[in-house]
Motif scaffolding. Structure first.
Motif, mmCIF file in Angstrom:
data_model
loop_
_atom_site.group_PDB
_atom_site.id
_atom_site.type_symbol
_atom_site.label_atom_id
_atom_site.label_comp_id
_atom_site.label_asym_id
_atom_site.label_seq_id
_atom_site.Cartn_x
_atom_site.Cartn_y
_atom_site.Cartn_z
ATOM 1 N N GLY A 1 0.783 -1.230 0.000
ATOM 2 C CA GLY A 1 0.000 0.000 0.000
ATOM 3 C C GLY A 1 0.809 1.270 0.000
ATOM 4 O O GLY A 1 0.267 2.346 0.290
ATOM 5 N N ALA A 2 2.094 1.181 -0.334
ATOM 6 C CA ALA A 2 2.951 2.377 -0.372
ATOM 7 C C ALA A 2 2.834 3.040 -1.737
ATOM 8 O O ALA A 2 3.785 3.087 -2.524
ATOM 9 C CB ALA A 2 4.395 1.999 -0.071
ATOM 10 N N THR A 3 1.651 3.548 -2.034
ATOM 11 C CA THR A 3 1.372 4.088 -3.361
ATOM 12 C C THR A 3 1.169 5.600 -3.368
ATOM 13 O O THR A 3 1.075 6.189 -4.439
ATOM 14 C CB THR A 3 0.122 3.412 -3.952
ATOM 15 N N ASP A 4 1.079 6.225 -2.195
ATOM 16 C CA ASP A 4 0.905 7.673 -2.139
ATOM 17 C C ASP A 4 2.268 8.357 -2.216
ATOM 18 O O ASP A 4 2.740 8.989 -1.275
ATOM 19 C CB ASP A 4 0.181 8.082 -0.859
ATOM 20 N N LEU A 5 2.898 8.187 -3.365
ATOM 21 C CA LEU A 5 4.230 8.728 -3.592
ATOM 22 C C LEU A 5 4.198 9.665 -4.782
ATOM 23 O O LEU A 5 3.330 9.552 -5.655
ATOM 24 C CB LEU A 5 5.218 7.581 -3.866
ATOM 25 N N PRO A 6 5.136 10.616 -4.861
ATOM 26 C CA PRO A 6 5.216 11.457 -6.051
ATOM 27 C C PRO A 6 5.299 10.601 -7.315
ATOM 28 O O PRO A 6 5.877 9.509 -7.315
ATOM 29 C CB PRO A 6 6.510 12.255 -5.821
ATOM 30 N N TRP A 7 4.736 11.104 -8.395
ATOM 31 C CA TRP A 7 4.599 10.355 -9.643
ATOM 32 C C TRP A 7 5.907 9.707 -10.090
ATOM 33 O O TRP A 7 5.933 8.557 -10.515
ATOM 34 C CB TRP A 7 4.097 11.306 -10.729
ATOM 35 N N LEU A 8 7.014 10.435 -9.980
ATOM 36 C CA LEU A 8 8.280 9.959 -10.533
ATOM 37 C C LEU A 8 8.965 8.900 -9.679
ATOM 38 O O LEU A 8 9.952 8.300 -10.114
ATOM 39 C CB LEU A 8 9.226 11.132 -10.778
ATOM 40 N N ILE A 9 8.469 8.671 -8.457
ATOM 41 C CA ILE A 9 9.023 7.576 -7.649
ATOM 42 C C ILE A 9 7.910 6.613 -7.227
ATOM 43 O O ILE A 9 8.105 5.795 -6.326
ATOM 44 C CB ILE A 9 9.794 8.085 -6.418
ATOM 45 N N ALA A 10 6.779 6.701 -7.876
ATOM 46 C CA ALA A 10 5.677 5.788 -7.600
ATOM 47 C C ALA A 10 6.027 4.386 -8.119
ATOM 48 O O ALA A 10 6.907 4.228 -8.982
ATOM 49 C CB ALA A 10 4.405 6.294 -8.265
ATOM 50 N N PRO A 11 5.361 3.343 -7.622
ATOM 51 C CA PRO A 11 5.663 1.980 -8.090
ATOM 52 C C PRO A 11 5.569 1.820 -9.606
ATOM 53 O O PRO A 11 6.326 1.050 -10.199
ATOM 54 C CB PRO A 11 4.594 1.127 -7.380
ATOM 55 N N GLU A 12 4.654 2.579 -10.239
ATOM 56 C CA GLU A 12 4.479 2.462 -11.690
ATOM 57 C C GLU A 12 5.663 3.024 -12.474
ATOM 58 O O GLU A 12 5.814 2.727 -13.663
ATOM 59 C CB GLU A 12 3.198 3.182 -12.128
ATOM 60 N N SER A 13 6.491 3.840 -11.820
ATOM 61 C CA SER A 13 7.630 4.460 -12.501
ATOM 62 C C SER A 13 8.931 3.700 -12.301
ATOM 63 O O SER A 13 9.778 3.650 -13.200
ATOM 64 C CB SER A 13 7.837 5.901 -11.992
ATOM 65 N N LEU A 14 9.110 3.106 -11.133
ATOM 66 C CA LEU A 14 10.429 2.621 -10.730
ATOM 67 C C LEU A 14 11.006 1.571 -11.663
ATOM 68 O O LEU A 14 12.200 1.578 -11.966
ATOM 69 C CB LEU A 14 10.365 2.057 -9.307
ATOM 70 N N PHE A 15 10.189 0.640 -12.136
ATOM 71 C CA PHE A 15 10.740 -0.482 -12.902
ATOM 72 C C PHE A 15 10.980 -0.145 -14.363
ATOM 73 O O PHE A 15 11.524 -0.952 -15.109
ATOM 74 C CB PHE A 15 9.821 -1.709 -12.789
ATOM 75 N N LYS A 16 10.588 1.050 -14.792
ATOM 76 C CA LYS A 16 10.796 1.417 -16.197
ATOM 77 C C LYS A 16 11.511 2.758 -16.350
ATOM 78 O O LYS A 16 11.358 3.437 -17.355
ATOM 79 C CB LYS A 16 9.455 1.444 -16.930
ATOM 80 N N LEU A 17 12.290 3.109 -15.345
ATOM 81 C CA LEU A 17 13.071 4.337 -15.434
ATOM 82 C C LEU A 17 14.009 4.274 -16.631
ATOM 83 O O LEU A 17 14.521 3.203 -16.967
ATOM 84 C CB LEU A 17 13.882 4.536 -14.149
ATOM 85 N N PRO A 18 14.257 5.405 -17.301
ATOM 86 C CA PRO A 18 15.193 5.394 -18.435
ATOM 87 C C PRO A 18 16.602 5.058 -17.974
ATOM 88 O O PRO A 18 16.970 5.266 -16.817
ATOM 89 C CB PRO A 18 15.099 6.824 -18.968
ATOM 90 N N GLY A 19 17.386 4.547 -18.894
ATOM 91 C CA GLY A 19 18.749 4.156 -18.532
ATOM 92 C C GLY A 19 18.770 2.762 -17.955
ATOM 93 O O GLY A 19 18.058 1.859 -18.418
ATOM 94 N N LYS A 20 19.560 2.566 -16.927
ATOM 95 C CA LYS A 20 19.705 1.249 -16.331
ATOM 96 C C LYS A 20 19.477 1.328 -14.819
ATOM 97 O O LYS A 20 20.428 1.324 -14.023
ATOM 98 C CB LYS A 20 21.092 0.677 -16.633
ATOM 99 N N PRO A 21 18.221 1.405 -14.403
ATOM 100 C CA PRO A 21 17.952 1.454 -12.964
ATOM 101 C C PRO A 21 18.411 0.169 -12.285
ATOM 102 O O PRO A 21 18.303 -0.926 -12.851
ATOM 103 C CB PRO A 21 16.431 1.600 -12.895
ATOM 104 N N GLN A 22 18.929 0.289 -11.104
ATOM 105 C CA GLN A 22 19.375 -0.862 -10.321
ATOM 106 C C GLN A 22 18.669 -0.841 -8.975
ATOM 107 O O GLN A 22 18.463 0.218 -8.388
ATOM 108 C CB GLN A 22 20.893 -0.826 -10.125
#
Length: 282
Positions: free
Chosen positions: A172-193
Motif C-alpha cells: 500500500g505504499a502508493t501515495d508517492l510522487p509520480w516519478l518515484i511511484a511503483p508504476e515508474s520505478l521499474f521502467k526508469l530510463p537508462g539502467k535502474p538498479q
C-alpha cells in the motif's frame, strides 16, 4: 486541430520524439533550470512517466510552436508532465487558456484527479496553477550524501526493480510522487538498479557519469525504527564510491529530517506537488 482565432491546438501524436524534444527545449528557454534534451532522451524519459500523446497538446502561432502541454495518465489520474509557453508569447493569456483546456479535457475523459510539480520560486507558474484550481499538497526536496563513506558497510543483494514496485504496491505504499511511484520505478530510463538489505530495506538507484542518483529508499513497516535505512544508504555509498550518492528532488519533505540527521546536505532547489480533484464537472 482546434483554432481559437490566434492559436492552433494540435494533438501531440502527430509529432515525432525529435520534434517534441525540440519544441519542449525551445519552450523552456531561459527556464529556472537548464532543460535541453534530444528525441531519444525524450522518448525514454516520458515513456517511463506514462506520457499520453493523444492527450498532450502543442500550440502553434502562424505555424510555429509556441506552447506545449504534455499529459501523463494512470487510470483516472492525469499529470501535467511538462507545461511551458515561449518567452515572447507570455503575458497574453495563452497559459491561462491552455490550462483551462487541460482541466476541461481531464473532466471530459472522466479523470478524477489532475496533478503536477512546479519549482519553488516560479511565482508566475504558481499563480497560473492556483487560478486553474490546483493546490499545493506537499513539498519535494533533494539531498546529497556526505563525501565520507561510513565504515562497516553491509552486503547488499541485487533485485529486479519490478520486485521493489511489487512490494510497494502490495504493502500500500502508493501515495508517492509520480516519478518515484511503483508504476515508474521499474521502467526508469537508462539502467535502474535495485538492491535489498535482507528484504528489510530496498533502494532503487540510477548510476550516472557524475552521480549515483537515489530514486527511492523503502523500509517495510514491520522493519522500521531498526536502522535498516541508514545501513542500506551506507552500503550504497560504499558500493558506488567515488560517485556521490544524491537523492533527486522527489523526496517528500516529511522525510527530509531523516537525511539531515545522517549528515546529508539538502538541495536548495525544491518543488511543490500540486493537485486538484475532478469529481464533478464544472
Amino acid at each position: 486541430m482546434h483554432n481559437d482565432g490566434r492559436f492552433d491546438y494540435h494533438n501531440a501524436v502527430r509529432y515525432s520524439s525529435d520534434e517534441l524534444a525540440n519544441i519542449l527545449s525551445h519552450c523552456f528557454e531561459n527556464y529556472i533550470v537548464r532543460f535541453v534534451l534530444d528525441g531519444q532522451t525524450f522518448a525514454a524519459r516520458f515513456g517511463a512517466e506514462d506520457l499520453s500523446l493523444n492527450d498532450s497538446l502543442i500550440v502553434t502561432h502562424r505555424n510555429e510552436p509556441v506552447a506545449v502541454a504534455l499529459i501523463a495518465r494512470r487510470g483516472r489520474h492525469s499529470r501535467v508532465a511538462a507545461f511551458s509557453v515561449r518567452p515572447e508569447m507570455r503575458g497574453q493569456g495563452l497559459g491561462k487558456t491552455l490550462m483551462q483546456r487541460l482541466v476541461a479535457d481531464a473532466r471530459r475523459r472522466g479523470d478524477r484527479r489532475l496533478s503536477l510539480e512546479v519549482i519553488e520560486g516560479n511565482e508566475a507558474a504558481l499563480a497560473l496553477y492556483h487560478r486553474a484550481g490546483l493546490r499545493i499538497v506537499r513539498t519535494l526536496t533533494g539531498h546529497q550524501a556526505p563525501k565520507d563513506v561510513p565504515p562497516g558497510t553491509a552486503a547488499l543483494q541485487a533485485v529486479d526493480p519490478l520486485t521493489v514496485s511489487h512490494r510497494l504496491t502490495a504493502e500500500g505504499a502508493t501515495d508517492l510522487p509520480w516519478l518515484i511511484a511503483p508504476e515508474s520505478l521499474f521502467k526508469l530510463p537508462g539502467k535502474p538498479q535495485a538492491y535489498t538489505l535482507n528484504r528489510q530495506a530496498y533502494a532503487v538507484v540510477m548510476p550516472g557519469a557524475e552521480h549515483c542518483w537515489l530514486r527511492l529508499i523503502y523500509v517495510p513497516p514491520q522493519h522500521r525504527g531498526q536502522g535498516h535505512a541508514r545501513t542500506l544508504l551506507a552500503a550504497l555509498q560504499a558500493q558506488f564510491a567515488p560517485l556521490p550518492l544524491t537523492a533527486n528532488v522527489f523526496v517528500p519533505e516529511v522525510a527530509a529530517p531523516f537525511f539531515t540527521h545522517l549528515g546529508w546536505r539538502q538541495d536548495p532547489l525544491r518543488q511543490f506537488e500540486m493537485d486538484m480533484l475532478l469529481d464533478s464537472p464544472q
